[in-house]
Design an enzyme around this catalytic site. Structure first.
Site, mmCIF file in Angstrom:
data_model
loop_
_atom_site.group_PDB
_atom_site.id
_atom_site.type_symbol
_atom_site.label_atom_id
_atom_site.label_comp_id
_atom_site.label_asym_id
_atom_site.label_seq_id
_atom_site.Cartn_x
_atom_site.Cartn_y
_atom_site.Cartn_z
ATOM 1 N N HIS A 56 89.933 19.246 -6.529
ATOM 2 C CA HIS A 56 90.648 20.391 -5.974
ATOM 3 C C HIS A 56 91.615 19.955 -4.872
ATOM 4 C CE1 HIS A 56 87.652 22.599 -8.103
ATOM 5 N NE2 HIS A 56 86.677 22.223 -7.319
ATOM 6 N N HIS A 218 87.787 24.974 -12.114
ATOM 7 C CA HIS A 218 86.987 23.871 -12.629
ATOM 8 C C HIS A 218 87.317 23.580 -14.075
ATOM 9 C CE1 HIS A 218 84.691 25.431 -9.214
ATOM 10 N NE2 HIS A 218 84.448 24.169 -8.989
#
Ligand SMILES: Nc1ncnc2c1ncn2[C@@H]1O[C@H](COP(=O)(O)OP(=O)(O)O)[C@@H](O)[C@H]1O
Ligand SMILES: Nc1ncnc2c1ncn2[C@@H]1O[C@H](COP(=O)(O)OP(=O)(O)O)[C@@H](O)[C@H]1O
Ligand SMILES: [Mg+2]
Ligand SMILES: [Mg+2]
Ligand SMILES: [Mg+2]
Ligand SMILES: [Mg+2]
Lengths: 330, 202, 330, 202
Positions: A56, A218
């Site tokens: 991320h 994700h």
């Protein structure tokens, strides 16, 4: 899978090394862990710890710096860090006034941070935890685990960081964080999936003319698959969904994040921003500040998310405080 | 029935299954999760075996505790704390026992399954590893003696029972109806844990 | 082609709109042009103008701000802006002390900035021009148009910006810029091409196991095609090429940019940074500062470039000066 | 031979070719440049036609000056200033002329070709638009009268002559040997300019 890596099983180790080297003046890596900490903590301040899986970037280490986080715990790709690591972070930032954990609402993160909190409490460190759940794509009901935490988390880091830097108590910092969580909503979309290095294959398949709405961070598929539409149509759909969910009405004021998921050129994010602006103006919702860029990515996924935070004077003041975090200098 | 040697063998076998099925477990997680379950489990069990090889133990409980702590600190994600909790409860249940027999294991697995459910705020029918642990515990308690082949069969059925379920816990719950038709990754890794247990009990 | 756009022919217009809206407090768009200017110019300062084709975001508008550029001229995708637009930018920043144009060495940019400079001189504005040519992948000889300008340009913006902000004269600012140009070298690589929106097709083809070394920032193929290698091998090859070309030796000190080309996750850039660091340490070249991120992109191309700038006390001082530019806060 | 009407027709036709061949010119630029030449030329000539439609002119020179200024401000890249310069020089060469005959055009094209070379610091054999303009000027001067079909043929040959050349100017020069075997995009757009000139002269 085309990636600039060495052994796929070592990406985190390699990344953390290069990351700490790039920010040696500001950061230190807590020995024997994947915890990134501010080199100098502000004297006596409530500690702020966040973290989560990797992939991320710049989240979460990019938000470590004066005015935001004190430490970030770096997990494996898309995998929550473990309680022992989080515990190390807590110990590394506690100055006796307690530590706030900022956690995104995923079972893995919640469980691991919870257990770390228990370990810390057992050692007499006061720990509080807030759970960010800004993603409106996932419905919040008794029959689900609730909404996910995505890019809105940045505003929680910012506001809690500013509050803590002002010398507020753990309860006050937690209250500031919870106020943001209450008022922030996001939704995302993707044009392409992404590939976890060690998995070697993309997480889902999209045809040339398809897109996914309601994706998380994700690489998981979204809540709805559609034919690809124009930037205006996509931006309008996401924005109006958020406005509705957040119950925003004429006269309200918001801060905006247009967040790239990884491989979307800034050009496209700016195009989206123009349309988000148009719709907010049309609804007479005024815009306090706009942040366009990559804040919470999903490896090399193409797509973006929109975040709207309803602001008041208190929140505006917290957003305006300085931040030295590499990924959010303000 | 559980000895220091057999727990060691159990973990070695479990690790073999996790390594062999790393890609398969990850594929299952690709369908309804975030593509890391095989990676997490293979990393975790590899570390478990390494840890057990480097240490020596006086009793089964101590050994299981190291299994638990290693899983807790090496797996990550949702499954790490859950498997960590499971093995920790199992370890605590057999603490102080010279020999660990069928009923001790029953009590241990029961504590483990309950630990997972408490930690995960979950119950059966939610398409998680609980759907393997809970029925195995029930079945185990009903048996006079554990038949290894039956244990494996039972675990497999339990794993497969998650396929038609709609997830309401874990990441798969985001997919709602779309989660139907896929085996739950955590149920699959739990199957390998019981399959290897069956093998060392045979 | 999967892009979040409306009409491919209008991407620039749409982008400039969203871009200015996102930075309203800091920027203004010079009316009737695609020129982005600082809202408040520093009183009496030498003007600094850069620009080029779009598709390199955050370049160039992202570097407009106190301490860096006064204005950036936004061209069509990968197409130099035209003399009339550049001329407007010059007029918009000139305060009587002259204007420096920072141009990357591409025929199009050089010609258009040159003509704009002529237009300005004709109106009595003093204009000087520097040409950045940091890309060592292209050989500099009498039989070529010389090396290209790529991510090293950021250091030129930074140093010239700091110098101008200190109140230096046009000649002094130009000298500072030229010193950087003299000492900065870069080289890039790509894993994937990119697609100009209005062209609709990728600029070249690479197989799953291939990469291009020596790419520019316009989606053009590189100077050498190879089998894809590990992050370490790629980083080592580019770094040693740059060290050799720049004649860096033990005891030298450098500032480093690891620049993402558009869709390379920060994770991979950090991994590269680790290896660049290793090699520099091995050669006893010390590292003054490291910048990892997207500074000069090529739409959604996957890949990165490495930039090394040999620093001395003067350059270090200029790099340390504050900058309020959105894409380079320092 | 050049009148206000015929220049207008010339530009309309040139624009048609640029629109029709936008993708082709861009593909040529994809091979040895940065994939924008067709986009640049189609944008520029569309604006030229729009500009000429909205304006009225007293002489050919003024009209050509507007063509030049429009190309300069709408094409961008390397080709914008070069075509802008070419048409500006052509405009200046025929300034004040009531009629623009074959020799006036010759002088104008000569000035244009030289203007391009000066601006671009380029000469023939470098795989650029110069390799179309320069030979056309030489050929034009040799003719007693301009045969439209010959002009088109000559321009086409000139364009094709760039194929085996190795580029030493413009972006294509980065590719060195690899630039060989492709027609230069600017040579191709110049061919369309002369092809449309031939058609209005026919
Ligand atoms: N609340 C819960 N209770 C029990 N098991 C759960 C719960 N949430 C997730 N799981 C199990 O964890 C598995 C996912 O593990 P893993 O992929 O390693 O973690 P993550 O979901 O964080 O990526 C699921 O397949 C499921 O069996
Ligand atoms: N120095 C030069 N002299 C003459 N013509 C040139 C020169 N450089 C480039 N050109 C011409 O310009 C063309 C490229 O134009 P275009 O693609 O529009 O601009 P850019 O190269 O800036 O993208 C080349 O094909 C070539 O014919
Ligand atoms: Mg995970
Ligand atoms: Mg998972
Ligand atoms: Mg171009
Ligand atoms: Mg071009």
């Amino acid at each position: 899978m085309k990636k600039i890596i060495n052994n796929p099983s070592n990406v985190i180790q390699d990344m953390v090394k290069g990351m700490t080297l790039a920010n040696e003046e500001q950061w230190l890596q807590v020995e024997g862990t994947n915890v990134i900490r501010r080199k100098e903590l502000s004297q006596g301040k409530v500690g702020l710890v966040s973290g989560g899986g990797s992939g991320h970037e710049p989240a979460h280490a990019g938000y470590v710096g004066k005015g935001m986080l004190d430490a970030a715990v770096v997990g494996e790709v898309f995998t929550s860090p473990t309680p022992d690591q989080i515990f190390e972070a807590i110990k590394a930032v506690d100055q006796g006034n307690g530590v706030l954990l900022i956690v995104k609402n995923y079972t893995g993160d919640v469980l691991n941070f919870e257990m770390a909190g228990e370990l810390a409490e057992a050692e007499g460190i006061r720990v509080e935890q807030v759970i960010v759940n800004d993603d409106i794509a996932v419905k919040d009901s008794d029959f689900t685990i609730g909404r996910r935490g995505i890019a809105g988390t940045i505003f929680v880091h910012k506001a809690a960081g500013a509050k803590a830097e002002q010398g507020a108590s753990l309860d006050e910092v937690k209250a500031a964080a919870e106020k943001i969580i209450e008022q922030v909503r996001s939704m995302g979309m993707a044009l392409t999936p992404c590939t976890v290095p060690d998995a070697g294959k993309p997480s889902f398949h999209l045809d040339e003319d398809e897109m996914e709405l309601g994706i998380g961070i994700h690489g998981e598929a979204g809540t709805e698959r559609k034919k690809i539409a124009s930037a205006k149509e996509i931006a309008d759909e996401l924005t109006s969904n958020i406005i509705e969910d957040a119950g925003l009405t004429a006269g309200d004021e918001v801060a905006v994040i247009i967040n790239g998921m990884g491989s979307t050129p800034e050009m496209e994010l700016f195009i989206v921003n123009g349309h988000v602006n148009d719709m907010l103006k049309e609804k007479q919702i005024s815009i306090h500040r706009t942040y366009v860029g990559e804040y919470m990515t999903s490896l090399e996924m193409a797509g973006f998310s929109i975040t709207l935070l309803k602001v008041d004077e208190e929140i505006k003041e917290l957003l305006a405080e300085p931040s030295e975090a590499v990924a959010f200098k303000a | 029935m559980l000895t220091i040697q057999s727990v060691q063998d159990w973990m070695v076998k479990a690790n073999e299954y996790m390594q062999e099925n790393k890609a398969y477990l990850t594929e299952l997680d690709q369908a309804i999760g975030d593509s890391d379950h095989g990676i997490n489990m293979s990393r975790g069990f590899q570390e478990v075996v390494k840890k057990l090889e480097q240490s020596s133990y006086d009793d089964v409980s101590a050994m299981l505790k190291d299994v638990a702590m290693t899983l807790m600190s090496k797996v990550g994600g949702a499954s790490g704390p859950l498997y960590g909790t499971a093995f920790l409860k199992l370890s605590m249940a057999v603490k102080g026992k010279e020999t660990v027999d069928k009923d001790d294991i029953a009590a241990g697995l029961d504590a483990a399954a309950q630990g997972v459910q408490q930690r995960g705020k979950s119950t059966t029918g939610e398409k998680t590893m609980v759907d393997v642990w809970a029925p195995i515990v029930t079945w185990w308690k009903e048996q006079d003696e554990i038949d290894a082949a039956d244990l494996e069969k039972k675990a497999k059925e339990a794993m497969e029972s998650t396929k038609p379920m709609k997830a309401t816990k874990g990441r798969a719950s985001y997919l709602k109806e779309k989660s139907v038709g896929h085996i739950d990754p955590g149920a699959a890794s739990s199957y390998y844990i019981f399959k290897s247990l069956a093998e060392i009990l045979a």
